[in-house]
Design an enzyme around this catalytic site. Structure first.
Site, PDB file in Angstrom:
ATOM      1  N   ASP A 173      30.097   5.249 -19.520  1.00  0.00           N
ATOM      2  CA  ASP A 173      30.890   6.461 -19.668  1.00  0.00           C
ATOM      3  C   ASP A 173      30.222   7.318 -20.750  1.00  0.00           C
ATOM      4  O   ASP A 173      29.220   6.919 -21.345  1.00  0.00           O
ATOM      5  CB  ASP A 173      32.347   6.124 -19.986  1.00  0.00           C
ATOM      6  CG  ASP A 173      32.505   5.483 -21.355  1.00  0.00           C
ATOM      7  OD1 ASP A 173      31.504   5.340 -22.088  1.00  0.00           O
ATOM      8  OD2 ASP A 173      33.645   5.120 -21.696  1.00  0.00           O
ATOM      9  N   ASP A 211      36.863   1.639 -11.959  1.00  0.00           N
ATOM     10  CA  ASP A 211      36.787   0.739 -13.109  1.00  0.00           C
ATOM     11  C   ASP A 211      38.161   0.722 -13.749  1.00  0.00           C
ATOM     12  O   ASP A 211      38.898   1.710 -13.665  1.00  0.00           O
ATOM     13  CB  ASP A 211      35.774   1.235 -14.150  1.00  0.00           C
ATOM     14  CG  ASP A 211      36.373   2.334 -15.004  1.00  0.00           C
ATOM     15  OD1 ASP A 211      36.455   3.477 -14.527  1.00  0.00           O
ATOM     16  OD2 ASP A 211      36.810   2.056 -16.141  1.00  0.00           O
ATOM     17  N   CYS A 226      42.023 -19.635  -3.411  1.00  0.00           N
ATOM     18  CA  CYS A 226      41.153 -18.742  -4.188  1.00  0.00           C
ATOM     19  C   CYS A 226      39.874 -19.488  -4.564  1.00  0.00           C
ATOM     20  O   CYS A 226      39.915 -20.654  -4.943  1.00  0.00           O
ATOM     21  CB  CYS A 226      41.889 -18.262  -5.446  1.00  0.00           C
ATOM     22  SG  CYS A 226      40.837 -17.323  -6.590  1.00  0.00           S
ATOM     23  N   CYS A 245      37.741 -18.842  -7.065  1.00  0.00           N
ATOM     24  CA  CYS A 245      37.232 -18.673  -8.434  1.00  0.00           C
ATOM     25  C   CYS A 245      37.179 -20.020  -9.151  1.00  0.00           C
ATOM     26  O   CYS A 245      37.821 -20.982  -8.740  1.00  0.00           O
ATOM     27  CB  CYS A 245      38.077 -17.670  -9.208  1.00  0.00           C
ATOM     28  SG  CYS A 245      39.571 -18.357  -9.948  1.00  0.00           S
ATOM     29  N   CYS A 289      40.611 -21.502 -10.146  1.00  0.00           N
ATOM     30  CA  CYS A 289      41.417 -22.067  -9.058  1.00  0.00           C
ATOM     31  C   CYS A 289      40.753 -23.271  -8.405  1.00  0.00           C
ATOM     32  O   CYS A 289      41.435 -24.159  -7.905  1.00  0.00           O
ATOM     33  CB  CYS A 289      41.733 -20.994  -8.025  1.00  0.00           C
ATOM     34  SG  CYS A 289      42.898 -19.761  -8.654  1.00  0.00           S
ATOM     35  N   HIS A 291      39.435 -15.376 -12.844  1.00  0.00           N
ATOM     36  CA  HIS A 291      40.384 -15.295 -11.720  1.00  0.00           C
ATOM     37  C   HIS A 291      40.718 -13.841 -11.385  1.00  0.00           C
ATOM     38  O   HIS A 291      40.654 -13.426 -10.223  1.00  0.00           O
ATOM     39  CB  HIS A 291      41.669 -16.067 -12.012  1.00  0.00           C
ATOM     40  CG  HIS A 291      42.684 -15.854 -10.922  1.00  0.00           C
ATOM     41  ND1 HIS A 291      42.605 -16.502  -9.705  1.00  0.00           N
ATOM     42  CD2 HIS A 291      43.733 -14.995 -10.827  1.00  0.00           C
ATOM     43  CE1 HIS A 291      43.573 -16.070  -8.919  1.00  0.00           C
ATOM     44  NE2 HIS A 291      44.274 -15.152  -9.572  1.00  0.00           N
TER      45      HIS A 291
END
Lengths: 365, 365
Positions: free
Chosen positions: A91, A264, A302, A304, A307, A333
């Site tokens: 940014d 974002d 999930c 990830c 998980c 996660h």
């Protein structure tokens, strides 16, 4: 020169595309994790690679304060500094500076403010904001804009718009880093006429992409959705469209349906650290006593790391005793949730079934 | 039944061995990272697997307070709870309780103390300490002992020794978890006669291994080294020998040369979080300004994730701005350093060149 952005598919106003950067091709729509201080909080670059994030965001203001853009440049740029081989969007620093109420003074040339680190007097102008981003060596640099409060009087909004336009023209005159793309920013708060007017000023400038700024800054979600639905389709077709600082999973799906490509937000990462873990259709709060004995993962199925290996009970324990590991697992996660949601929307666009994808998630596109 | 411990090689008093546990074979000498609250601070179980740690330590006292051993048991035990498929040693909780000066009352049956979490009245006895460890399902449970200050009067040391012996006898009468090994603890502070005397009391009991407790609690390193050099060779040859809570890299090498097999210490993990990073022959403090611009890794040639991907400058930045990632990278580095040091000593024992290995590191074995 090959085009920066290629549209691959459409479904209604929604687009699937390819954004070409110096550090790889980014498939859009895309969610960019926020790495404010040259790290997505709690994660290593290897974690982000494992999450298949093709691009992250870093904050110019924070990096200019610490460790300083000159140091980052001398160490080979931000990619080298943080060992991240994929794309980075920076940014302009404007948003952080304008959020410093009472500690900053705006004039037509730029803004003077106090460092949040040591209180020292600092100044940012369109030229210096772009020079810092050139030092950082990001793949995409954002124009330096003025972002007023969404409930500011129209005359303040108009003054911010004309400053943003004047500054945008100065930004495109500066020298970017080799291969660095630059995006312009459209302001105008929640006033559709002002948005259209400002878009007409920014769109003709030679930016590689176009962003909507000044949204999700306190206005009701339905109001923000209405602005995005109206303005997104008017933005240049041949360039990527970036909705800055947005938002919830629903916000993302609505904006994707409206034709936005890039997003974002600190929500997945910050919420994770506060105990809020996203699951399909909502979220759980890991601090709730009910999770303390639950052997199930945060979300069944999930993929990830949290998980795949750990229970809600274990995460609840780590959160309660403030163990550092909690923050990383929760962040993994939530980012997995966001990235998967947006990748799923992309696939749905390509397969021309986005309305069904949204409906399954309770979202009216 | 196959033996718990097999001695594979000797080099002077030093031994290389194999310790058989329910969750794998542990090659000794071995350093055990400390995972107080069912996590080695800042690391996931996958990180410890990547570091090739075959065994970690967890703290009975902390886990009994939060989340409670009954809950851990109901979730399948500590291995399942923290997703750690390799070996775990639990301490007995005694050390933490006895460190609570003024908040605990010892009698011949056990100790009454206040929880550090909520101030509630708690009690530990040999039987309850072993029952908690059985609930946790660790591979190695430690006997419940009394650990007095190293400068306590001899009569206090003697009383602690006789209590520890009486408690040890009660510990071996309890029912362990299936396959759980149990280690006895030798006290006696820095008095060699007391140590020999207490060893003679503990060694005949049917423990699977033998530990030296009450060292590295404030006495000078040379004093501790002298005790270990004298006592280690007197400990049973056919059982693993564990030096509790020790220590610096030099301490480990001295103790390995003296014939000790197992070690744990918070030093690598806690120091990491405070900015101290171990390198061959010493350490650096990442907070020193000189590291802020240094593109070199913490240690050239080090194979840890921090050194493979990041510079001292990046770690110094993360440390200065208190980013969570710092703690994980620093911890990975320091544990890699410790584990590599001890694995190197094991190899040197097998190849009968331990004195040279120590000399290269400035240590007189």
């Amino acid at each position: 020169m090959s085009p920066v952005f290629i549209q691959q598919a459409r479904c209604g106003n929604a687009r699937a595309g390819l954004l070409h950067t110096k550090h790889g091709v980014v498939e859009t729509p895309v969610f960019m994790p926020v790495g404010t201080q040259a790290t997505v909080k709690s994660l290593a670059s290897g974690d982000l690679e494992a999450l298949d994030a093709p691009i992250i965001l870093a904050n110019t203001y924070h990096l200019a304060m610490r460790p300083g853009s000159g140091l980052v440049r001398s160490l080979g740029g931000l990619h080298s500094f943080m060992s991240w081989p994929r794309a980075i969007l920076t940014d302009s620093g404007g948003y952080q500076v304008f959020s410093h109420k009472g500690r900053r003074k705006i004039d037509d040339d730029g803004v003077t403010f106090q460092s949040h680190v040591d209180g020292s007097r600092q100044r940012l102008t369109p030229e210096s904001a772009m020079a810092i981003q050139a030092d950082l060596g990001s793949d995409i640099a954002m124009a330096f804009d003025e972002c007023p409060p969404s409930d500011a009087p129209v005359k303040d909004l108009r003054r911010a718009m004309s400053r943003t336009t004047a500054w945008a023209k100065r930004c495109v005159e500066t020298q970017p880093a080799p291969g660095q793309l630059r995006f312009g920013i459209v302001q105008g708060a929640i006033d559709l006429d002002l948005r259209r007017e400002h878009l007409a000023e920014i769109a003709p400038l030679p930016f590689d992409g176009m962003a909507l700024g000044g949204l999700s800054v306190g206005e009701p979600p339905a109001t923000m959705h209405a602005v995005v639905r109206e303005i997104a389709p008017l933005m240049p077709e041949d360039r990527p469209r970036y909705l800055m600082g947005v938002g919830t999973p629903t916000d993302l799906l609505v904006a994707i349906a409206a034709g936005m490509d890039m997003f974002d937000c600190v929500m997945p990462t910050r919420s994770a650290r506060n105990g809020r873990l996203f699951v399909r259709g909502g979220h759980i709060n890991i601090a709730n006593a009910v999770h303390g004995k639950d052997p199930a993962p945060v979300e069944e199925g999930c993929g990830c790391e949290a998980c795949r290996r750990y229970s809600r009970a274990y995460l609840a324990h780590l959160f309660r005793v403030k163990e550092i590991l909690y923050y990383r697992l929760a962040t993994l996660h939530n980012l997995h949730h966001y990235l998967t949601l947006v990748r799923g929307a992309r696939q749905a666009i390509i397969e021309n079934r986005l309305p069904a994808y949204l409906a399954e998630r309770g979202v009216a596109g």
